[in-house]
Design an enzyme around this catalytic site. Structure first.
Site, PDB file in Angstrom:
ATOM      1  CB  SER A   4      -7.522   2.022  -6.284  1.00 41.63           C
ATOM      2  OG  SER A   4      -8.285   1.019  -6.107  1.00 41.63           O
ATOM      3  CG  ASP A   5      -7.257   1.560   0.314  1.00 42.60           C
ATOM      4  OD1 ASP A   5      -7.381   0.385   0.460  1.00 42.60           O
ATOM      5  OD2 ASP A   5      -7.681   2.569   1.400  1.00 42.60           O
ATOM      6  CB  CYS A   6     -10.594  -1.787  -0.333  1.00 43.67           C
ATOM      7  SG  CYS A   6     -12.300  -2.487  -0.486  1.00 43.67           S
TER       8      CYS A   6
END
Length: 476
Positions: A4-6
């Protein structure tokens, strides 16, 4: 594997309200191969799901040699400061900037400029001497910067005027000095556009025009200029510069995106012909009035009454510059040396399924055919450089399905980039897979292969392939 992205797993719950609890967000995420904790304890996930996600991660770590013993003995175990900003890396930054520049307009061969004729260049605009602007956002620390002004100064004497106080350009107090500079120079380069104060994460533009008084600056300077005028646009998104496109006093337009630390050097190399631009636009450049007809609350792709549609695949209205547009200092000719004219699509399903679900609107469900390598069609294209300068050419291949209830416009299905010296010819092959490239998704979300004449647009060529259903594979 997928990561995932942050904060994205949290966003599913906190911001998008996609799930009722944080644990449900974690469970949905791990089912997409993102590892997290908590959902197992709540019974939303099995331990086997976590093990599978972990296996994906460990597999990649194994490929990197992270389980092969002492890290310093491994290929990537001794990376340090000496491996950062090496000459090879800095050369790569310059090459990337070269390749990303798109020539949008070049009337009467305004570009390239000549060091023999253009001894003095007026360099004007709020982005003419920027550094950090060139790397956009989510970037590391640059090794060093070459601004557009510095790059052009390597080729000619420069007269610099900002013309505006920043890209917002809220006043016209500096335009007069910019006009004076343009009158004194053999050529004028205007470096305009946007920066992270105008377009960035959490900062959306309300329109597509250049901010503030930028258009006034460009038009007034172009009118005052003694020599050829080049507009350089530094921005991430499209800008409606119809005024410049239609202004005969503006001979050339370049889009450079956010070109990175070597951006100024790359811009200058292209302006003076040391590098030949070969980039293509990765998006459609719409006119300003497109925004007023496209509510941000409506994310439909297909056009409908009162709604223009999104992207080159569905939008049919006027554009400033089309998707895939990009010129060169040389010219290329295409010849289709080999291409199939027809293909039989095998049906691999039962007679019951064939009668009920396989054929619909004269199209075959992709799930009911054999999507193997035999479904790949080879296109052979000869690309000849018919100009007097070596250049890189990106051949774009678009496909348009037969008439019917499908996407009405063509869509990109393949591309090939080749470097061709002046007068030379390069042969390229592109593989068109029937299932992947000639299928469409109907209004029910089912991917189908339409039967009939598919039109291929290969550069400036057109070629038709007729698809017919082969019923020999039906199981009785």
């Amino acid at each position: 594997y997928i990561v995932s992205d942050c904060d994205s797993v949290g966003v599913l719950y906190n911001t998008q309200h996609y799930t009722r609890t944080p644990e449900e967000a974690a469970a949905d995420a791990i089912k997409a191969a993102i590892h997290t904790e908590g959902a197992v304890r709540g019974g939303l996930l099995r331990e086997e799901d976590v093990n599978l996600a972990l296996a994906y991660t460990i597999t990649v770590q194994m490929r990197l040699g992270m389980f092969d013993g002492e890290p310093s003995a491994q290929p990537f175990g001794n990376l340090g400061p000496r491996d950062v900003c090496t000459p090879a890396h800095q050369q790569l930054a310059l090459q990337a900037a070269h390749q990303g520049i798109v020539l949008l307009k070049n009337s009467a061969r305004t570009l390239p400029l000549s060091t023999l004729r253009h001894h003095t260049v007026a360099v004007i605009g709020p982005n003419s001497d920027v550094t950090v602007t060139m790397i956009g956002n989510y970037a590391g620390v640059a090794c060093g910067y070459t601004t557009p002004l510095q790059g052009i100064s390597r080729y000619a004497k420069t007269i610099h005027q900002a013309g505006c106080f920043g890209v917002a350009c809220n006043g016209n107090q500096l335009i007069g000095a910019a006009e004076v500079a343009a009158r004194q120079a053999d050529a004028t380069v205007l470096v305009m556009g946007l920066d992270q104060s105008i377009e960035a994460e959490f900062i959306d533009r309300a329109g597509l025009l250049l901010p503030g008084r930028q258009q006034e600056l460009v038009s007034r300077v172009a009118k005052a200029s003694r020599g050829p005028v080049v507009l350089v646009l530094m921005c991430g998104g499209p800008v409606d510069v119809s005024f410049a496109k239609n202004d005969p006093r503006i001979g050339a337009i370049l889009w450079v995106g956010y070109p990175g630390q070597a951006g100024g050097a790359a811009i200058a190399d292209v302006l003076f012909g040391r590098a030949n631009p070969g980039g293509k636009l990765p998006m459609t450049w719409y006119p300003q009035d497109y925004v007023s007809r496209l509510p941000m609350t409506d994310m439909r792709m297909r056009a409908a009454r009162g709604y223009p549609g999104r992207t080159y695949r569905f939008y049919k209205g006027p554009v400033v510059f089309p998707f895939g547009h990009g010129m060169s200092y040389t010219t290329f000719a295409h010849t289709l040396s080999k291409a199939p004219n027809q293909f039989s699509v095998p049906i691999a399903t039962s007679l019951y399924a064939f009668k009920n679900t396989t054929i619909s609107s004269n199209a075959i469900r992709v799930a009911h055919t054999n999507c193997n390598d035999a479904m790949s069609l080879g296109l052979h294209v000869d690309i000849k450089n018919t100009g007097d300068m070596a250049g890189t050419h990106t051949l774009l291949v678009f496909a348009k399905p037969p008439a019917g209830n499908w996407s009405p416009n063509k869509q990109l299905i393949g591309f090939k980039k080749v470097h061709v010296t002046a007068g030379a010819l390069q042969s390229v092959r592109l593989d068109i897979h029937v299932c992947k490239h000639l299928s469409v998704v109907d209004k029910f979300g089912i991917r189908r292969i339409p039967m009939g004449e598919h039109s291929l647009h290969i550069g400036d060529l057109k070629h038709s392939i007729s698809l017919q259903a082969n019923l020999e594979g039906i199981k009785f």
